[in-house]
Scaffold this motif. Structure first.
Motif, short mmCIF file in Angstrom:
data_model
loop_
_atom_site.label_atom_id
_atom_site.label_comp_id
_atom_site.label_asym_id
_atom_site.label_seq_id
_atom_site.Cartn_x
_atom_site.Cartn_y
_atom_site.Cartn_z
N ILE A 17 34.00 41.97 40.17
CA ILE A 17 32.87 42.78 40.03
C ILE A 17 31.37 41.99 39.83
CG2 ILE A 17 32.00 44.33 38.24
CD1 ILE A 17 34.86 45.54 37.92
N LEU A 18 31.69 40.99 39.15
CA LEU A 18 30.65 40.01 38.82
C LEU A 18 29.71 39.51 39.75
CD1 LEU A 18 31.97 37.76 35.89
CD2 LEU A 18 30.56 39.46 35.64
N GLY A 19 30.38 39.14 40.90
CA GLY A 19 29.39 38.82 42.18
C GLY A 19 28.29 39.96 42.66
N PRO A 20 28.95 40.87 43.12
CA PRO A 20 28.33 41.96 43.64
C PRO A 20 27.33 42.48 42.43
CG PRO A 20 30.47 42.41 44.16
CD PRO A 20 30.31 41.15 43.30
N LEU A 21 27.61 42.60 41.24
CA LEU A 21 26.85 43.28 40.26
C LEU A 21 25.53 42.37 40.02
CD1 LEU A 21 26.26 45.44 38.22
CD2 LEU A 21 27.74 44.25 36.70
N ARG A 22 25.67 40.90 40.04
CA ARG A 22 24.75 40.00 40.11
C ARG A 22 23.59 40.35 41.13
NH1 ARG A 22 26.01 33.74 39.19
NH2 ARG A 22 23.60 33.10 38.91
N GLU A 23 24.01 40.75 42.31
CA GLU A 23 23.20 40.94 43.34
C GLU A 23 22.69 42.33 43.23
OE1 GLU A 23 25.53 40.79 47.14
OE2 GLU A 23 26.35 38.96 46.50
N LEU A 24 23.32 43.22 42.65
CA LEU A 24 22.76 44.59 42.37
C LEU A 24 21.78 44.69 41.50
CD1 LEU A 24 22.99 47.49 43.11
CD2 LEU A 24 24.76 47.95 41.47
N ASP A 25 21.81 44.24 40.04
CA ASP A 25 20.86 44.24 39.18
C ASP A 25 21.36 43.14 38.11
OD1 ASP A 25 20.11 45.43 36.29
OD2 ASP A 25 18.86 46.48 37.86
N GLU A 26 20.47 42.01 37.75
CA GLU A 26 20.83 40.98 36.84
C GLU A 26 20.70 41.42 35.56
OE1 GLU A 26 17.60 38.44 37.86
OE2 GLU A 26 18.60 37.11 39.38
N VAL A 27 20.15 42.42 35.21
CA VAL A 27 20.20 42.63 33.75
C VAL A 27 21.57 43.61 33.38
CG1 VAL A 27 19.45 44.46 31.88
CG2 VAL A 27 17.79 43.27 33.41
N ALA A 28 21.91 44.44 34.16
CA ALA A 28 23.23 44.89 34.31
C ALA A 28 24.28 44.06 34.17
CB ALA A 28 23.53 45.60 35.31
N TYR A 29 24.32 43.14 35.38
CA TYR A 29 25.04 41.81 35.33
C TYR A 29 25.30 41.10 33.92
CZ TYR A 29 26.66 36.89 36.01
OH TYR A 29 27.28 35.84 35.93
N LEU A 30 24.13 40.74 33.21
CA LEU A 30 24.24 40.31 31.94
C LEU A 30 25.04 41.07 30.95
CD1 LEU A 30 20.69 38.60 31.50
CD2 LEU A 30 22.69 37.32 31.36
N ARG A 31 24.70 42.35 31.17
CA ARG A 31 25.47 43.22 29.90
C ARG A 31 26.84 43.25 30.37
NH1 ARG A 31 21.76 48.58 31.03
NH2 ARG A 31 20.05 47.97 29.72
N PHE A 32 27.30 43.29 31.71
CA PHE A 32 28.76 43.29 31.96
C PHE A 32 29.31 42.01 31.61
CE2 PHE A 32 32.27 43.10 34.76
CZ PHE A 32 33.02 44.23 34.60
N ALA A 33 28.57 40.85 31.82
CA ALA A 33 29.38 39.36 31.64
C ALA A 33 29.35 39.32 30.29
CB ALA A 33 28.35 38.63 32.20
N SER A 34 28.27 39.67 29.46
CA SER A 34 28.54 39.52 27.95
C SER A 34 29.60 40.25 27.32
CB SER A 34 27.31 40.29 27.22
OG SER A 34 27.25 41.42 27.26
N VAL A 35 30.18 41.45 27.94
CA VAL A 35 31.35 41.99 27.50
C VAL A 35 32.55 41.44 27.96
CG1 VAL A 35 32.51 44.22 27.27
CG2 VAL A 35 30.27 44.13 26.90
N TYR A 36 32.55 41.08 29.24
CA TYR A 36 33.81 40.66 30.14
C TYR A 36 33.98 39.14 29.69
CZ TYR A 36 36.64 39.10 34.06
OH TYR A 36 37.54 38.38 34.75
N ARG A 37 33.05 38.31 29.42
CA ARG A 37 33.06 37.13 28.90
C ARG A 37 33.30 36.66 27.44
NH1 ARG A 37 29.34 34.40 33.59
NH2 ARG A 37 31.13 34.56 35.27
N SER A 38 33.18 38.09 26.81
CA SER A 38 33.05 37.69 25.38
C SER A 38 31.96 37.02 24.79
CB SER A 38 34.40 37.50 24.76
OG SER A 38 35.35 38.42 25.23
#
Length: 142
Positions: free
Chosen positions: A97-118
């Motif tokens: 999920i991280l790769g395509p989300l990073r391309e889609l929206d960097e803010v959303a990527y940071l939100r997702f990564a912050s939870v996913y990567r704790s």
């Protein structure tokens, strides 16, 4: 079996068969089931809807439309299926999920990564933002 064809980009196989007792013809559909192994060890079928739900939550308040969610979920599923494995750890789904989300929206990527990567500190966010900036600089310009 009389005939066999692939459908849905190879994800489904349709087979025409003939009953040996009565000679009637019928069709069977075989679909590869992709299973996700959760951290607890529980296995459940892969769900695009769960991918969309998680990404939608990360994109809350961001200018991302529904089509983008569906396309991202499809990319994630294709990526996972391309491994050829019938079972995949949930951790791998998150990575996909991280790769395509990073391309889609960097803010959303940071939100997702912050939870996913704790993420546990501001420094975790700063490092990730620095990595995003570095990736931007390294991207080839069209």
């Amino acid at each position: 079996m009389v005939d066999s064809r692939e459908a849905d980009e190879g994800q489904v196989i349709r087979r025409r068969r003939s009953c040996s007792a009565c000679s009637r013809r019928f069709t069977t559909v075989e679909e590869a089931v992709l299973a996700v192994v959760k951290r607890s060890g529980v296995t459940e079928p892969f769900s695009r809807d769960k991918v969309v739900t998680g990404v939608r939550r990360a994109c809350q308040g961001r200018p991302v439309d529904e089509d983008a969610f569906q396309q991202l979920a499809q990319r994630v599923e294709e990526s996972i299926r391309s491994t050829g494995s019938a079972e995949i750890p949930s951790h791998e789904v998150g990575l996909a999920i991280l790769g395509p989300l990073r391309e889609l929206d960097e803010v959303a990527y940071l939100r997702f990564a912050s939870v996913y990567r704790s993420f546990s500190s501001v420094e975790d966010f700063e490092k990730e933002i620095s990595d995003l900036r570095t990736a931007r600089v390294d991207e080839p310009r069209s």
